[in-house]
Design a protein around this motif. Structure first.
Motif, short mmCIF file in Angstrom:
data_model
loop_
_atom_site.label_atom_id
_atom_site.label_comp_id
_atom_site.label_asym_id
_atom_site.label_seq_id
_atom_site.Cartn_x
_atom_site.Cartn_y
_atom_site.Cartn_z
N ALA A 18 2.24 -2.71 -0.36
CA ALA A 18 1.80 -3.36 -1.60
C ALA A 18 0.55 -2.70 -2.15
O ALA A 18 0.44 -2.47 -3.36
CB ALA A 18 1.56 -4.85 -1.35
N ILE A 19 -0.38 -2.36 -1.27
CA ILE A 19 -1.61 -1.69 -1.71
C ILE A 19 -1.27 -0.33 -2.32
O ILE A 19 -1.84 0.07 -3.34
CB ILE A 19 -2.62 -1.57 -0.55
CG1 ILE A 19 -3.14 -2.96 -0.20
CG2 ILE A 19 -3.75 -0.63 -0.90
CD1 ILE A 19 -3.95 -3.03 1.08
N PHE A 20 -0.34 0.38 -1.70
CA PHE A 20 0.11 1.67 -2.24
C PHE A 20 0.65 1.47 -3.67
O PHE A 20 0.31 2.23 -4.58
CB PHE A 20 1.21 2.25 -1.34
CG PHE A 20 1.82 3.51 -1.86
CD1 PHE A 20 1.19 4.73 -1.71
CD2 PHE A 20 3.05 3.48 -2.51
CE1 PHE A 20 1.76 5.90 -2.19
CE2 PHE A 20 3.64 4.63 -2.99
CZ PHE A 20 2.98 5.85 -2.84
N PHE A 21 1.47 0.44 -3.87
CA PHE A 21 2.03 0.17 -5.19
C PHE A 21 0.92 -0.21 -6.18
O PHE A 21 0.92 0.26 -7.33
CB PHE A 21 3.07 -0.94 -5.11
CG PHE A 21 3.79 -1.17 -6.41
CD1 PHE A 21 4.86 -0.36 -6.78
CD2 PHE A 21 3.39 -2.18 -7.27
CE1 PHE A 21 5.51 -0.55 -7.98
CE2 PHE A 21 4.04 -2.37 -8.48
CZ PHE A 21 5.10 -1.56 -8.83
N ILE A 22 -0.01 -1.04 -5.75
CA ILE A 22 -1.11 -1.49 -6.63
C ILE A 22 -1.95 -0.30 -7.08
O ILE A 22 -2.38 -0.23 -8.23
CB ILE A 22 -1.97 -2.55 -5.92
CG1 ILE A 22 -1.16 -3.83 -5.71
CG2 ILE A 22 -3.25 -2.83 -6.68
CD1 ILE A 22 -1.77 -4.79 -4.70
N GLU A 23 -2.21 0.62 -6.15
CA GLU A 23 -3.02 1.80 -6.49
C GLU A 23 -2.30 2.70 -7.50
O GLU A 23 -2.93 3.30 -8.36
CB GLU A 23 -3.35 2.60 -5.23
CG GLU A 23 -4.35 1.91 -4.34
CD GLU A 23 -4.54 2.62 -3.00
OE1 GLU A 23 -3.75 3.55 -2.69
OE2 GLU A 23 -5.46 2.23 -2.27
N LYS A 24 -0.99 2.79 -7.38
CA LYS A 24 -0.22 3.66 -8.28
C LYS A 24 0.10 3.01 -9.62
O LYS A 24 0.19 3.68 -10.64
CB LYS A 24 1.09 4.09 -7.61
CG LYS A 24 0.92 4.81 -6.30
CD LYS A 24 0.32 6.17 -6.50
CE LYS A 24 0.21 6.89 -5.17
NZ LYS A 24 -0.36 8.21 -5.29
N VAL A 25 0.30 1.69 -9.60
CA VAL A 25 0.64 0.96 -10.82
C VAL A 25 -0.31 -0.24 -10.94
O VAL A 25 0.04 -1.34 -10.53
CB VAL A 25 2.10 0.46 -10.80
CG1 VAL A 25 2.45 -0.23 -12.11
CG2 VAL A 25 3.06 1.58 -10.52
N PRO A 26 -1.50 -0.04 -11.47
CA PRO A 26 -2.42 -1.17 -11.61
C PRO A 26 -1.85 -2.25 -12.52
O PRO A 26 -1.00 -1.99 -13.38
CB PRO A 26 -3.66 -0.54 -12.26
CG PRO A 26 -3.53 0.93 -12.00
CD PRO A 26 -2.06 1.21 -11.91
N VAL A 27 -2.31 -3.46 -12.33
CA VAL A 27 -1.82 -4.61 -13.10
C VAL A 27 -2.00 -4.40 -14.59
O VAL A 27 -1.13 -4.71 -15.39
CB VAL A 27 -2.54 -5.91 -12.65
CG1 VAL A 27 -2.08 -7.09 -13.47
CG2 VAL A 27 -2.34 -6.14 -11.18
N LYS A 28 -3.12 -3.85 -14.98
CA LYS A 28 -3.45 -3.70 -16.40
C LYS A 28 -2.78 -2.47 -17.02
O LYS A 28 -2.82 -2.29 -18.22
CB LYS A 28 -4.96 -3.60 -16.57
CG LYS A 28 -5.66 -4.86 -16.12
CD LYS A 28 -7.15 -4.70 -16.13
CE LYS A 28 -7.78 -5.95 -15.54
NZ LYS A 28 -9.12 -5.75 -15.13
N GLY A 71 -2.66 -9.95 -8.83
CA GLY A 71 -2.54 -10.42 -10.20
C GLY A 71 -1.24 -10.05 -10.91
O GLY A 71 -1.14 -10.24 -12.12
N PHE A 72 -0.27 -9.52 -10.20
CA PHE A 72 1.02 -9.24 -10.84
C PHE A 72 1.71 -10.56 -11.17
O PHE A 72 1.48 -11.57 -10.53
CB PHE A 72 1.91 -8.40 -9.91
CG PHE A 72 1.52 -6.95 -9.86
CD1 PHE A 72 2.06 -6.03 -10.75
CD2 PHE A 72 0.62 -6.49 -8.91
CE1 PHE A 72 1.71 -4.70 -10.70
CE2 PHE A 72 0.25 -5.17 -8.85
CZ PHE A 72 0.80 -4.26 -9.74
N GLU A 73 2.61 -10.53 -12.16
CA GLU A 73 3.31 -11.75 -12.56
C GLU A 73 4.45 -12.06 -11.57
O GLU A 73 5.02 -11.17 -10.94
CB GLU A 73 3.83 -11.64 -13.98
CG GLU A 73 4.79 -10.51 -14.21
CD GLU A 73 5.17 -10.37 -15.67
OE1 GLU A 73 6.37 -10.54 -15.97
OE2 GLU A 73 4.28 -10.07 -16.48
N GLY A 74 4.77 -13.33 -11.46
CA GLY A 74 5.71 -13.82 -10.47
C GLY A 74 7.10 -13.20 -10.50
O GLY A 74 7.66 -12.83 -9.47
N ALA A 75 7.68 -13.09 -11.70
CA ALA A 75 9.03 -12.55 -11.82
C ALA A 75 9.07 -11.09 -11.38
O ALA A 75 10.02 -10.65 -10.71
CB ALA A 75 9.54 -12.69 -13.25
#
Length: 127
Positions: A47-57, A109-113
């Motif tokens: 999940a951290i890998f994904f967050i770093e590559k695709v930030p929420v904003k 902070g990603f959306e639920g869906a």
């Protein structure tokens, strides 16, 4: 436990447990079935890998976002394949991995869906 029982359990690999003998090896296997720490850590790191590559904003136009996400999911699929090759995953460990992944994304902070779609994708990769 009598001296005979102690000697028997040491020599034979069996353990006396309230009138029933359990092989020591099976007792370890039962407990290891519930040891999901590696799976949880991997789910969190994925999940951290994904967050770093695709930030929420980071919301670019739909086509660019989809292309970028597909590349990242391909990289994640390789990581999952490697993890599966090195670790035996049972149902409990798979559930813990998915749960750690999901809650790390939720805390970011990603959306639920969107989280549900990613978690479903991960569970298909793990299976």
């Amino acid at each position: 436990m009598s001296n005979w029982h102690r000697q028997f359990s040491l020599q034979s690999g069996w353990q006396l447990h309230t009138w029933v003998y359990f092989p020591l090896r099976e007792k370890h296997m039962i407990l290891s079935w519930f040891d999901a720490q590696k799976a949880k850590d991997f789910g969190t790191s994925l999940a951290i890998f994904f967050i770093e590559k695709v930030p929420v904003k980071d919301r670019m136009e739909e086509k660019k976002f989809a292309a970028k996400t597909q590349k990242i999911l391909a990289q994640m699929a390789k990581q999952v394949t490697q993890f599966k090759a090195q670790n035996k995953l049972n149902t409990y460990k798979k559930a813990q991995l998915g749960n750690a992944f999901k809650w790390t994304l939720k805390d970011a902070g990603f959306e639920g869906a969107y989280i549900d779609q990613l978690t479903k994708w991960l569970m298909l990769q793990v299976s």
